[in-house]
Design an enzyme around this catalytic site. Structure first.
Site, PDB file in Angstrom:
ATOM      1  CG  HIS A  68      21.853 -56.838 -14.579  1.00 15.98           C
ATOM      2  ND1 HIS A  68      22.849 -56.707 -13.638  1.00 15.98           N
ATOM      3  CD2 HIS A  68      22.486 -56.892 -15.781  1.00 15.98           C
ATOM      4  CE1 HIS A  68      24.017 -56.697 -14.238  1.00 15.98           C
ATOM      5  NE2 HIS A  68      23.838 -56.808 -15.543  1.00 15.98           N
ATOM      6  CD  GLU A  69      21.188 -57.296 -19.386  1.00 12.67           C
ATOM      7  OE1 GLU A  69      21.795 -56.350 -19.927  1.00 12.67           O
ATOM      8  OE2 GLU A  69      21.775 -58.279 -18.884  1.00 12.67           O
ATOM      9  CG  HIS A 118      23.903 -52.833 -18.222  1.00 13.17           C
ATOM     10  ND1 HIS A 118      25.062 -52.489 -17.559  1.00 13.17           N
ATOM     11  CD2 HIS A 118      23.832 -54.191 -18.143  1.00 13.17           C
ATOM     12  CE1 HIS A 118      25.646 -53.578 -17.102  1.00 13.17           C
ATOM     13  NE2 HIS A 118      24.921 -54.622 -17.429  1.00 13.17           N
ATOM     14  CG  ASP A 140      24.415 -57.346 -10.244  1.00 13.17           C
ATOM     15  OD1 ASP A 140      23.753 -57.588 -11.283  1.00 13.17           O
ATOM     16  OD2 ASP A 140      25.417 -58.015  -9.907  1.00 13.17           O
TER      17      ASP A 140
END
Ligand SMILES: [Zn+2]
Length: 411
Positions: free
Chosen positions: A275-276, A279, A357
């Protein structure tokens, strides 16, 4: 005698607090008495009861805090407090640079002192009672001192530059101010985890072992270097777990709290990391920073228009027009606009969360991300049923149940 604009300022401040209370009240009425079925595995009855007590006490505390802050500010304004401070500062120095710097130092320090007791109570009474707090008094005091120092250095430098532009650049000062502010924002966005965060926490690279091995293949596929993943001693302050991505270029980093590693199994940690990485790969930091820069340009442009407006200084009890009083008055009058812009940013931030996500689901297991989100949320005793309006205006992340739903189709 107070001017009409004075009353506009008063009404804005009261309306802002009332609006916050209204959203809080909606949220309170939306509290669930029973655990939502989907969360019953992470919220056994006893833990859910604890969660209810936690949100109640936080709700009451928030209301007391905002009431006191509003009351202090209103009394201060009623007695022309900002003008009094400015006049007091003049007796020390009427230098074009020192006067505004001393003025904001005094205001900044006073508001620091005012919020300090709330910080102490929140950390050492509320968080302590619910078993979250790990902050020692020593760490707390050091944090405050470092925060003050950092604020003084960074805020002082930026303010000095803007005041200087105001003096030398005339009506174009907002443009030079904007360039300076943008450079500051880029600098801190880039160096936050390498320069600022290490002042407060220890960051260590991932050590060899099963976790590193588990992450290795995923991060390779997702396109992120393992050297840029760091573990931070979040447990120094709280048991609450987190992870985030920050920076760009050579200074990009994913920071995992040690508490997260403690709470989650390897599959779940891999999913959170994916998920990170999302980003990073989807350029979220870049987009947010770019928008922040545009917003600050708009704000400074308006400030350039209004800062010399005599009615603003008069509303705050000053005969003469000064930059510092103009800035304070503008700040309050501008707050509905900045509230709207902030709302735009939270909408964007929630969209970014869904996108990250969805990215994570391609490189890790959606089910692992779901169970990770559930655990993180329940361990922090988060509210499982926030009111949609409260979410809309305040939440930077979508509520847990919505995120789980969005991932459902992908399991
Ligand atoms: Zn995220």
């Amino acid at each position: 005698m107070h001017t009409t604009l004075f009353y506009v300022i008063i009404i804005l401040l009261i309306a802002d607090t009332l609006w916050g209370w209204f959203l809080g009240e909606l949220n309170r009425r939306n509290w669930a008495d029973k655990v939502p079925v989907r969360l019953s595995d992470v919220y056994p009855q006893e833990k859910f009861e604890k969660q209810k007590r936690y949100r109640k006490i936080n709700y009451r505390f928030g209301k007391i805090t905002s009431s006191i802050s509003l009351l202090v500010l209103l009394v201060f304004l009623w007695f022309n407090g900002f003008a009094l401070v400015d006049q007091l500062v003049v007796t020390i120095s009427d230098h074009w640079l020192w006067r505004p710097l001393l003025f904001f130092a005094a205001i900044g320090f006073a508001s620091f002192l005012l919020s300090l007791p709330f910080g102490v109570y929140g950390t050492f009474v509320i968080e302590e009672r619910f078993g979250f707090n790990k902050t020692t008094p020593k760490t707390f005091v050091l944090d405050q001192l470092k925060g003050l120092l950092l604020g003084a250095v960074i805020g002082g430098l930026l303010l000095a530059l803007i005041v200087w532009f105001y003096r030398v650049a005339g009506t174009l000062f907002w443009l030079y101010g904007w360039i300076a502010l943008s450079l500051f924002m880029l600098f801190f966005s880039k160096f936050y985890t390498t320069l600022i965060l290490p002042l407060f926490n220890k960051l260590i690279p991932l050590t060899e072992g099963p976790l590193r091995t588990a992450i290795e293949s995923m991060s390779k596929r997702a396109g992120f270097k393992l050297d840029n993943i760091f573990v931070m001693d979040g447990s120094r302050r709280s048991t609450k777990a987190n992870a985030f991505f920050s920076g760009f270029g050579k200074n990009k980093r994913i920071v995992l709290f040690d508490t997260l590693i403690e709470d989650l199994d390897n599959d779940e940690i891999v999913a959170v990391l994916a998920h990170e990485i999302g980003h990073y790969r989807l350029k979220h930091i870049f987009k947010t920073t770019a928008l922040g820069i545009l917003q600050s340009g708009f704000t400074l442009f308006l400030l350039g228009w209004f800062v010399n407006y005599p009615a603003i200084s008069h509303a705050l009890g000053m005969e003469e027009v000064t930059f510092q009083i103009g800035l304070i008055g503008f700040g309050i009058l501008y707050s509905p606009v900045s509230g709207l812009l902030g709302m735009g940013m939270t909408i964007l931030s929630r969209r970014h969360e869904y996108q990250a996500d969805a990215f994570a689901e391609k490189y890790a297991h959606a089910a692992a991300l779901q169970s990770a989100l559930k655990k993180i949320s329940a361990n922090a005793l988060s509210n499982p049923t926030p009111h949609p309006w409260f979410v809309f205006f305040n939440y930077s992340h979508p509520p847990l149940l919505k995120r789980l739903e969005a991932l459902d189709g992908k399991c």
